[in-house]
Design an enzyme around this catalytic site. Structure first.
Site: not given
Ligand SMILES: [Zn+2]
Length: 395
Positions: A346, A365
């Protein structure tokens, strides 16, 4: 490239003479009244640089121009003080050069100085790119936002929220360069005509959220108090390649008021190379600047680029809109990256963005391996991300 207005010239004429979209010329000259051009006034022509040429025996403007696929009048325009009928051997003239090559090379250690150089080159060649300082880092470096386009739909990309993920800045900057090349040269990217997106979308880019941290990670601690402190937070270790936080040891992507308490309870309680969420939310100037920017721009969608894992996080507590799922499926199709809706993490920018604005927000990512990812992955990562950049424009 700068030129000086002559009697009878119009921006429309320059658009045809140099084969550059009129809108890009208009936006490169925001201070100019296109219906009231004045003789001698300077006009920026985007997508061109100039070089010099030394007149040889037998040269004429026609010969020099046709060898370079330029019109004779383009040469005349750039050389108002040269009489084409009385060229002198050894005389130098200005030659316009259409920019069809990248000035950004992302495939290198990408620190703040390199970013500044590339920002400078891009805004000079492409003056329709707007650069704005949205805040300062802890050490006083400018946090720069770029804007490209005129659409009401604002799509935001950011990189290097984490210091040792600086390769994300390099990927963003190289794509920006490719987008600008496609716009000025009327070329496609992966078969996609991107010119409509200039009118439909405004791309907002913060390429390096944590410039102090990036420089620390790549170049080691700076002289003075901040460098000494960082060395202490790094337990005296002079290898900072794994440093993720800002220069004060706060993890900027743990700074946002979206279940911040959950992270604070289980993360480091004091400054550290990674994961310390701060003593309170939004204590760090870099995190604050990004929060303020979201409020000011009202992004239609937001993509935060990180490394690594080849996954895309797209949910937060069920507050994400249904179309976030449609978009992430397209990201998956073009990149092969796996969408993940919820994760036990979070207080990130994406979490906060989805919570506050209920609009599509993504943590992307890039690549796979151990941060900092090796540059040997750059080309592969670039190809995967390219599709995501494009999809963020058309979805
Ligand atoms: Zn990162």
């Amino acid at each position: 490239m700068n030129i000086q207005v002559r009697s009878g010239d119009t921006l429309w004429y320059y658009s045809n003479l140099f084969n550059i979209p009129l809108q890009l010329i208009l936006d490169s000259n925001p201070q100019v009244d296109p219906s009231g051009l004045m003789i001698g006034q300077t006009i920026n022509i985007p997508g061109y640089q100039t070089t010099t040429y030394t007149i040889q025996q037998g040269d004429t403007f026609w010969k020099i121009a046709s060898q370079r696929r330029l019109s004779v009048d383009a040469l005349a325009l750039l050389n108002p003080n040269v009489n084409p009928r009385q060229l002198q051997i050894g005389q130098t003239i200005r030659i316009p050069v259409r920019v069809t090559y990248r000035v950004v090379d992302g495939n290198q250690p990408y620190d703040y100085q390199l970013l500044l150089r590339d920002l400078n080159d891009l805004t000079e060649i492409y003056p329709f790119v707007r650069a704005e300082t949205i805040g300062k880092s802890v050490m006083g470096k400018d946090l720069t936002e770029l804007q490209i386009g005129r659409g009401n739909k604002i799509v935001h990309w950011n990189g290097a929220f984490h210091a040792n993920e600086w390769i994300t800045t390099a990927v963003i900057m190289q794509f920006l360069n490719d987008y600008l090349l496609a716009l000025t040269n009327k070329e496609t990217i992966r078969g996609l005509d991107v010119s409509p997106y200039y009118d439909q979308v405004t791309v907002s880019i913060v390429p390096m959220v944590d410039p102090d941290g990036v420089d620390l990670s790549l170049n080691g601690p700076p002289q003075g108090r901040f460098g000494e402190e960082a060395l202490r937070f790094n337990n005296g270790n002079t290898d900072f390649s794994g440093w993720k936080a800002n220069i004060r040891g706060v993890d900027l992507n743990n700074q946002y008021p979206a279940k911040w308490d959950v992270e604070a309870a289980r993360k480091p309680k004091e400054p550290a190379p990674r994961d310390f969420p701060g003593y309170q939310p939004l204590t760090e100037p870099e995190a604050v600047a990004m929060a303020e920017l979201a409020g000011k721009r009202q992004f239609e969608k937001m993509l935060a680029f990180h490394t690594q894992g080849e996954v895309i996080y797209w949910g937060y507590e069920g507050l994400e809109p249904p179309r976030a799922f449609t978009i992430v499926q397209e990201f998956q199709r073009v990149s092969g990256y796996e969408p993940i809706r919820y994760v036990d993490s979070y207080a990130g920018y994406k979490d906060w963005f989805v919570k506050v604005y209920r609009r599509p927000g993504f943590t992307v990512e890039l690549g796979q391996g151990v941060n900092p990812l090796p540059l040997s992955q750059f080309d592969e990562i670039y190809q995967e991300t390219l599709g995501i950049f494009l999809a963020s424009l058309y979805m």
